[in-house]
Design an enzyme around this catalytic site. Structure first.
Site, PDB file in Angstrom:
ATOM      1  N   ARG A 102      52.600 -49.715   5.688  1.00 54.20           N
ATOM      2  CA  ARG A 102      53.913 -49.404   6.196  1.00 54.20           C
ATOM      3  C   ARG A 102      53.890 -48.160   7.060  1.00 54.20           C
ATOM      4  NH1 ARG A 102      59.127 -47.655   2.778  1.00 54.20           N
ATOM      5  NH2 ARG A 102      60.075 -46.514   4.476  1.00 54.20           N
TER       6      ARG A 102
ATOM      7  N   ARG B  29      60.597 -52.060   8.667  1.00 56.98           N
ATOM      8  CA  ARG B  29      59.365 -51.822   7.919  1.00 56.98           C
ATOM      9  C   ARG B  29      58.773 -53.120   7.405  1.00 56.98           C
ATOM     10  NH1 ARG B  29      62.404 -48.989   4.263  1.00 56.98           N
ATOM     11  NH2 ARG B  29      63.293 -47.937   5.991  1.00 56.98           N
TER      12      ARG B  29
ATOM     13  N   ASP C  95      59.259 -52.383   1.935  1.00 56.34           N
ATOM     14  CA  ASP C  95      59.958 -51.257   1.328  1.00 56.34           C
ATOM     15  C   ASP C  95      60.146 -51.611  -0.137  1.00 56.34           C
ATOM     16  OD1 ASP C  95      61.429 -48.851   1.162  1.00 56.34           O
ATOM     17  OD2 ASP C  95      63.314 -49.901   1.452  1.00 56.34           O
TER      18      ASP C  95
ATOM     19  N   ASP D  31      61.830 -50.302  -3.613  1.00 57.55           N
ATOM     20  CA  ASP D  31      62.770 -49.342  -4.192  1.00 57.55           C
ATOM     21  C   ASP D  31      62.866 -49.558  -5.696  1.00 57.55           C
ATOM     22  OD1 ASP D  31      63.531 -48.012  -1.827  1.00 57.55           O
ATOM     23  OD2 ASP D  31      64.975 -49.584  -1.341  1.00 57.55           O
TER      24      ASP D  31
HETATM   25  N1  A4P Z   1      63.266 -42.036  -3.680  1.00 55.87           N
HETATM   26  C1  A4P Z   1      64.211 -41.493  -4.476  1.00 55.87           C
HETATM   27  N2  A4P Z   1      64.699 -42.372  -5.329  1.00 55.87           N
HETATM   28  C2  A4P Z   1      64.041 -43.535  -5.096  1.00 55.87           C
HETATM   29  C3  A4P Z   1      64.112 -44.827  -5.693  1.00 55.87           C
HETATM   30  N3  A4P Z   1      64.970 -45.104  -6.698  1.00 55.87           N
HETATM   31  N4  A4P Z   1      63.291 -45.795  -5.204  1.00 55.87           N
HETATM   32  C4  A4P Z   1      62.546 -41.306  -2.657  1.00 55.87           C
HETATM   33  C5  A4P Z   1      62.438 -45.524  -4.181  1.00 55.87           C
HETATM   34  N5  A4P Z   1      62.323 -44.310  -3.573  1.00 55.87           N
HETATM   35  C6  A4P Z   1      63.128 -43.339  -4.029  1.00 55.87           C
HETATM   36  O1  A4P Z   1      62.028 -43.421   0.689  1.00 55.87           O
HETATM   37  C7  A4P Z   1      62.052 -42.035   0.814  1.00 55.87           C
HETATM   38  C8  A4P Z   1      61.888 -41.385  -0.526  1.00 55.87           C
HETATM   39  O2  A4P Z   1      62.925 -41.768  -1.394  1.00 55.87           O
HETATM   40  C9  A4P Z   1      60.648 -41.765  -1.323  1.00 55.87           C
HETATM   41  O3  A4P Z   1      59.529 -41.017  -0.946  1.00 55.87           O
HETATM   42  C10 A4P Z   1      61.052 -41.442  -2.752  1.00 55.87           C
HETATM   43  O4  A4P Z   1      60.532 -40.203  -3.181  1.00 55.87           O
HETATM   44  P1  A4P Z   1      61.503 -44.309   1.842  1.00 55.87           P
HETATM   45  O5  A4P Z   1      61.319 -45.667   1.279  1.00 55.87           O
HETATM   46  O6  A4P Z   1      60.359 -43.655   2.503  1.00 55.87           O
HETATM   47  O7  A4P Z   1      62.664 -44.194   2.907  1.00 55.87           O
HETATM   48  P2  A4P Z   1      63.608 -45.324   3.360  1.00 55.87           P
HETATM   49  O8  A4P Z   1      63.384 -46.542   2.550  1.00 55.87           O
HETATM   50  O9  A4P Z   1      63.511 -45.423   4.824  1.00 55.87           O
HETATM   51  O10 A4P Z   1      64.980 -44.684   3.045  1.00 55.87           O
HETATM   52  P3  A4P Z   1      65.812 -44.962   1.835  1.00 55.87           P
HETATM   53  O11 A4P Z   1      66.877 -43.946   1.809  1.00 55.87           O
HETATM   54  O12 A4P Z   1      64.968 -45.165   0.630  1.00 55.87           O
HETATM   55  O13 A4P Z   1      66.440 -46.309   2.290  1.00 55.87           O
HETATM   56  P4  A4P Z   1      66.545 -47.586   1.427  1.00 55.87           P
HETATM   57  O14 A4P Z   1      67.715 -47.427   0.558  1.00 55.87           O
HETATM   58  O15 A4P Z   1      65.239 -47.926   0.865  1.00 55.87           O
HETATM   59  O16 A4P Z   1      66.953 -48.618   2.535  1.00 55.87           O
HETATM   60  N6  A4P Z   1      68.782 -53.845   5.009  1.00 55.87           N
HETATM   61  C11 A4P Z   1      68.512 -55.019   4.401  1.00 55.87           C
HETATM   62  N7  A4P Z   1      69.215 -56.118   4.712  1.00 55.87           N
HETATM   63  N8  A4P Z   1      67.517 -55.093   3.469  1.00 55.87           N
HETATM   64  C12 A4P Z   1      66.771 -54.001   3.090  1.00 55.87           C
HETATM   65  O17 A4P Z   1      65.891 -54.123   2.250  1.00 55.87           O
HETATM   66  N9  A4P Z   1      66.413 -51.613   3.360  1.00 55.87           N
HETATM   67  C13 A4P Z   1      66.693 -50.443   3.898  1.00 55.87           C
HETATM   68  C14 A4P Z   1      66.025 -49.226   3.385  1.00 55.87           C
HETATM   69  C15 A4P Z   1      67.709 -50.326   4.960  1.00 55.87           C
HETATM   70  N10 A4P Z   1      68.379 -51.557   5.279  1.00 55.87           N
HETATM   71  C16 A4P Z   1      68.084 -52.712   4.674  1.00 55.87           C
HETATM   72  C17 A4P Z   1      67.064 -52.751   3.689  1.00 55.87           C
HETATM   73 MG    MG Z   2      63.219 -47.087   0.330  1.00 55.90          MG
END
Ligand code: A4P
Ligand code: MG
Length: 165
Positions: free
Chosen positions: A83, A92, A95, A97
């Protein structure tokens, strides 16, 4: 042993293959095993709406590890699958979560559980309801079934078939 729910998302390249490979890697996390995987769902991108559509699923990981250790392993899998972190909420290959860790509520600098976006996202709630509609969101104190009905988010996801695991 704790049941952790892990959200998987991919919107670049062979999306299904990235999800399948990530599940295989998750099953190799020490003291853990993937016991169930939801169907695959095609979803509208949340955040930057100009990016490609996502394929999403949720997996149930039974684990003896701490939540920090599980997250560390998930981040390692993201790295292995190549990634490239371009921007937050941007496109990406994979991802991962940590959505829920049993009924734990965790607020740490690097880890927030339940994942803060759960209640706003059909691509999380729909597969969660498929796996267990009675699962209670430990911070909100209501079931995921209730959240999905109340928030009327269903239109944003399309069922793409069972995940054979
Ligand atoms: N982190 C803190 N809490 C958590 C958790 N519960 N799970 C920290 C995972 N990580 C967590 O994440 C950045 C930092 O969040 C990690 O290093 C960890 O310490 P990341 O994955 O590098 O950043 P990201 O994913 O770009 O940002 P974020 O805020 O995690 O975004 P999301 O919520 O993961 O959203 N639309 C659709 N339709 N489907 C998707 O799957 N995903 C996203 C990403 C956006 N839009 C989407 C989808
Ligand atoms: Mg994430």
């Amino acid at each position: 042993v704790t049941r952790a729910y892990v959200g998987l998302g991919s919107n670049l390249g062979d999306r299904e293959r990235f999800i399948r490979t990530a599940i295989e890697h998750m099953n190799r996390i020490p003291e853990s095993s993937v016991i169930r995987v939801s169907s695959l769902y095609d979803s509208e991108p949340a955040g930057d709406s100009t990016q490609p559509r996502y394929l999403n699923a949720v997996a149930v990981l039974e684990t003896e590890l701490s939540p920090e250790r599980v997250l560390w392993n998930l981040l390692l899998i993201e790295k292995r699958l190549g990634r490239e972190r371009v921007k937050r909420w941007g496109p990406r290959q994979i991802d991962l979560d940590l959505l829920f860790f049993g009924d734990r509520v965790i607020e740490e600098p690097d880890l927030t559980v339940p994942h803060p976006e759960v209640e706003h996202r059909a691509f999380v709630l729909v597969p969660m309801v498929e796996l267990d509609p009675t699962f209670v969101h430990p911070r909100l104190g209501v079931t995921v079934g209730h959240l999905l009905r109340e928030r009327k988010l269903l239109s944003a996801v399309r069922w793409k078939g069972r995940f054979w695991y």
